[in-house]
Scaffold this active site. Structure first.
Site, short mmCIF file in Angstrom:
data_model
loop_
_atom_site.label_atom_id
_atom_site.label_comp_id
_atom_site.label_asym_id
_atom_site.label_seq_id
_atom_site.Cartn_x
_atom_site.Cartn_y
_atom_site.Cartn_z
N ARG A 140 23.18 -32.72 -9.85
CA ARG A 140 23.32 -31.65 -8.85
C ARG A 140 22.01 -30.86 -8.69
O ARG A 140 21.67 -30.44 -7.58
CB ARG A 140 24.50 -30.77 -9.23
N GLN A 144 29.57 -17.28 -5.18
CA GLN A 144 30.10 -18.12 -6.26
C GLN A 144 29.21 -19.34 -6.46
O GLN A 144 29.40 -20.09 -7.40
CB GLN A 144 31.51 -18.58 -5.90
N HIS A 168 28.63 -17.08 -10.70
CA HIS A 168 28.88 -18.21 -11.60
C HIS A 168 27.61 -18.80 -12.18
O HIS A 168 27.64 -19.92 -12.69
CB HIS A 168 29.71 -19.28 -10.86
N CYS A 204 19.99 -19.53 -29.75
CA CYS A 204 19.43 -18.17 -29.75
C CYS A 204 19.89 -17.35 -28.55
O CYS A 204 19.54 -16.19 -28.42
CB CYS A 204 17.90 -18.21 -29.81
N CYS A 261 15.71 -25.74 -26.26
CA CYS A 261 15.08 -24.42 -26.15
C CYS A 261 13.57 -24.54 -26.31
O CYS A 261 13.09 -25.27 -27.17
CB CYS A 261 15.67 -23.50 -27.21
N CYS A 303 13.17 -22.20 -32.44
CA CYS A 303 14.60 -22.39 -32.15
C CYS A 303 14.91 -23.86 -31.85
O CYS A 303 15.56 -24.53 -32.63
CB CYS A 303 15.02 -21.50 -30.98
N GLY A 314 33.16 -19.40 3.67
CA GLY A 314 33.20 -20.73 3.05
C GLY A 314 33.71 -20.77 1.62
O GLY A 314 33.15 -21.47 0.79
N ASN A 320 35.79 -19.63 7.94
CA ASN A 320 36.16 -20.85 7.22
C ASN A 320 36.57 -21.91 8.24
O ASN A 320 37.01 -21.59 9.34
CB ASN A 320 37.32 -20.56 6.25
N GLU A 374 39.10 -23.59 7.97
CA GLU A 374 40.56 -23.57 8.06
C GLU A 374 41.10 -22.29 7.41
O GLU A 374 40.37 -21.64 6.65
CB GLU A 374 41.13 -24.79 7.34
C1 BJW Z 1 33.57 -24.30 5.30
C2 BJW Z 1 32.64 -25.23 5.71
C3 BJW Z 1 31.84 -24.84 6.76
C4 BJW Z 1 33.69 -26.13 4.12
N1 BJW Z 1 31.99 -23.63 7.31
N2 BJW Z 1 33.72 -23.12 5.86
C5 BJW Z 1 44.88 -16.44 -12.61
C6 BJW Z 1 44.22 -15.22 -12.61
C7 BJW Z 1 42.92 -15.11 -13.13
C8 BJW Z 1 42.26 -16.22 -13.63
C9 BJW Z 1 42.92 -17.43 -13.62
C10 BJW Z 1 44.21 -17.54 -13.14
N3 BJW Z 1 44.60 -18.82 -13.30
C11 BJW Z 1 43.58 -19.52 -13.84
C12 BJW Z 1 42.56 -18.70 -14.04
C13 BJW Z 1 41.26 -19.09 -14.59
C14 BJW Z 1 40.26 -19.68 -13.63
C15 BJW Z 1 40.78 -19.80 -12.22
O1 BJW Z 1 40.63 -18.95 -11.38
N4 BJW Z 1 41.36 -20.95 -11.90
C16 BJW Z 1 41.90 -21.19 -10.55
C17 BJW Z 1 41.61 -22.62 -10.15
C18 BJW Z 1 43.36 -20.81 -10.52
N5 BJW Z 1 39.12 -18.79 -13.65
C19 BJW Z 1 38.25 -18.82 -14.63
O2 BJW Z 1 38.36 -19.60 -15.55
C20 BJW Z 1 37.12 -17.82 -14.55
N6 BJW Z 1 37.06 -17.12 -15.75
C21 BJW Z 1 38.06 -16.31 -16.12
O3 BJW Z 1 39.00 -16.08 -15.40
O4 BJW Z 1 37.88 -15.76 -17.37
C22 BJW Z 1 39.02 -15.15 -17.98
C23 BJW Z 1 39.82 -16.27 -18.65
C24 BJW Z 1 39.49 -16.63 -19.91
C25 BJW Z 1 40.23 -17.64 -20.56
C26 BJW Z 1 41.25 -18.30 -19.86
C27 BJW Z 1 41.57 -17.93 -18.56
C28 BJW Z 1 40.84 -16.91 -17.95
C29 BJW Z 1 35.78 -18.54 -14.41
C30 BJW Z 1 35.71 -19.32 -13.16
C31 BJW Z 1 34.39 -20.07 -13.09
C32 BJW Z 1 34.44 -21.06 -11.96
N7 BJW Z 1 33.41 -21.96 -12.09
C33 BJW Z 1 33.22 -22.96 -11.05
C34 BJW Z 1 32.28 -24.02 -11.63
C35 BJW Z 1 30.89 -23.44 -11.76
C36 BJW Z 1 29.97 -24.41 -12.32
C37 BJW Z 1 29.75 -25.59 -11.42
O5 BJW Z 1 29.58 -25.46 -10.20
O6 BJW Z 1 29.73 -26.67 -11.96
O7 BJW Z 1 32.67 -22.38 -9.87
S1 BJW Z 1 34.71 -23.69 -10.45
C38 BJW Z 1 34.20 -23.93 -8.81
O8 BJW Z 1 35.08 -23.21 -7.93
C39 BJW Z 1 32.82 -23.26 -8.72
C40 BJW Z 1 32.97 -22.47 -7.45
O9 BJW Z 1 32.04 -21.39 -7.45
C41 BJW Z 1 34.38 -22.04 -7.47
C42 BJW Z 1 34.93 -21.60 -6.14
O10 BJW Z 1 34.99 -22.65 -5.22
P1 BJW Z 1 34.64 -22.36 -3.69
O11 BJW Z 1 33.25 -21.90 -3.59
O12 BJW Z 1 35.68 -21.51 -3.08
O13 BJW Z 1 34.66 -23.86 -3.10
P2 BJW Z 1 35.88 -24.73 -2.56
O14 BJW Z 1 35.42 -26.14 -2.52
O15 BJW Z 1 37.12 -24.46 -3.30
O16 BJW Z 1 36.11 -24.21 -1.08
C43 BJW Z 1 35.17 -24.44 -0.03
C44 BJW Z 1 35.72 -23.76 1.21
O17 BJW Z 1 34.74 -23.84 2.22
C45 BJW Z 1 37.00 -24.42 1.77
O18 BJW Z 1 37.94 -23.40 2.06
C46 BJW Z 1 36.53 -25.10 3.06
O19 BJW Z 1 37.53 -25.10 4.09
C47 BJW Z 1 35.37 -24.23 3.45
N8 BJW Z 1 34.32 -24.91 4.20
N9 BJW Z 1 32.83 -26.37 4.91
C48 BJW Z 1 32.99 -22.82 6.83
N10 BJW Z 1 30.92 -25.69 7.24
ZN ZN Z 2 16.90 -20.94 -28.37
#
Ligand code: BJW
Ligand code: ZN
Length: 279
Positions: free
Chosen positions: A73, A111, A129, A140, A178, A183, A220, A246, A248
């Site tokens: 990526r 995000q 994120h 470290c 690192c 380290c 988005g 968005n 949709e």
């Molecule tokens: C267009 C377009 C165009 C396309 N024009 N539009 C309930 C409450 C609170 C928390 C949770 C819960 N249930 C589960 C959780 C935990 C979890 C979570 O939310 N999960 C859900 C799936 C339910 N959250 C976490 O774990 C977070 N931490 C946390 O809550 O800590 C407390 C905790 C501790 C222990 C246990 C549980 C909780 C951390 C979340 C970190 C997310 N990380 C990622 C990966 C990052 C690294 C990587 O990239 O590899 O971040 S996940 C992934 O999704 C990435 C994104 O930033 C994130 C959001 O996705 P995004 O950006 O919305 O993308 P898409 O693909 O989903 O959507 C794209 C949109 O664009 C679509 O709608 C299209 O239609 C549109 N689109 N082309 C306009 N041209």
């Molecule tokens: Zn280090």
């Protein structure tokens, strides 16, 4: 009752008066630059979904596999350019500040970890994120910028998305390490994985921007990942105008005052024209 409106002139009138604008973005803002989104058909690498690899457990089981995924990526995004939506958002930030002597501000809360907002010219960016181009030492805890390509020699030529790609694990000693001589710990990507808390300073910066904000654009994002998914609905609940851009409707659409369907490279520059074209 009624649902969100698509009245562009009404939104433009709001943006012309707004003092603190937050633009909350997700993967869709970079989709037209050629960066795959998470949910939907583009969201696979080999046979894995992001949820399988973007976890601390996956990194513990196989740091080599997870580094291949992030190396792929990092290299991909280096070949991509910011699009018209990134540029319009950056130009609105610059213009808003210029016409008001710095009193009015636009902050991007993203995000995304691809850095395309900054490359498009945005200065006020909160990366919820983390970043593809930062590393975090598991020993470290040092956080460092790193745009090396490849990030280490052993990853050269690795990370191809084809499920049949050879994938002999890279020995841990050859993975990114690192740079501190005393380290040399294993580095991980500085990104927030599922189940991990967002970094407290990042959360504070996002909260600061959101608490002052008087208009919000949501661009988005599927609005399913927390805590980011609650930000705009919380603003809407305080009667702050929120406009969603968005392809949709999403599960959050009906919380908002406006919804503009279509590709954000068209809809976002149109909406921000009242700022970017202002005299
Ligand atoms: C267009 C377009 C165009 C396309 N024009 N539009 C309930 C409450 C609170 C928390 C949770 C819960 N249930 C589960 C959780 C935990 C979890 C979570 O939310 N999960 C859900 C799936 C339910 N959250 C976490 O774990 C977070 N931490 C946390 O809550 O800590 C407390 C905790 C501790 C222990 C246990 C549980 C909780 C951390 C979340 C970190 C997310 N990380 C990622 C990966 C990052 C690294 C990587 O990239 O590899 O971040 S996940 C992934 O999704 C990435 C994104 O930033 C994130 C959001 O996705 P995004 O950006 O919305 O993308 P898409 O693909 O989903 O959507 C794209 C949109 O664009 C679509 O709608 C299209 O239609 C549109 N689109 N082309 C306009 N041209
Ligand atoms: Zn280090």
């Amino acid at each position: 009752m009624g649902g969100p409106s698509a009245d562009l002139n009404a939104l433009k009138g709001i943006l012309q008066k707004a003092k603190r604008i937050v633009v909350l973005t997700g993967a869709g803002v970079s989709a037209e630059s050629g960066v795959p989104t998470f949910r939907g058909s583009g969201g696979f690498w080999r046979t894995y979904k992001s949820q399988d690899l973007a976890t601390a457990g996956a990194f513990e089981r196989s740091p080599s596999l997870v580094w291949e995924f992030y190396h792929y990526r990092r290299e991909l995004v280096l070949t991509k350019q910011p699009n018209k939506a990134h540029h319009a958002i950056a130009e609105a930030e610059r213009r808003l500040s210029e016409v008001s002597g710095g009193v009015r501000q636009l902050t991007v809360v993203t995000q995304n970890i691809d850095g395309l907002h900054q490359r498009g010219g945005s200065n006020r960016v909160v990366e919820l994120h983390g970043s593809l181009y930062k590393t975090w030492c598991t020993k470290c805890r040092d956080i460092a910028e790193n745009t090396d390509s490849p990030i280490c020699p052993a990853l050269e030529g690795r990370g191809a998305p084809d499920p049949d790609s050879p994938s002999e694990p890279i020995p841990s000693k050859d993975l990114p390490r690192c740079r501190k001589d005393d380290c040399r710990g294993l580095l991980r990507p500085y990104v927030v994985w599922f189940g991990e808390n967002l970094h407290p300073e990042t959360l504070q910066r996002a909260d600061d921007a959101l608490s002052e904000c008087d208009a919000c654009l949501v661009v988005g994002t599927s609005s399913v990942v927390y805590p980011a998914a609650m930000y705009a609905p919380a603003l809407a609940a305080r009667n702050i105008p929120v406009a969603e851009f968005n392809l949709e409707p999403t599960s959050a659409t009906y919380d908002f005052m406006f919804h503009f369907p279509g590709p954000c490279t068209q809809t976002v520059p149109e909406a921000l024209a009242s700022i970017t074209d202002s005299q």
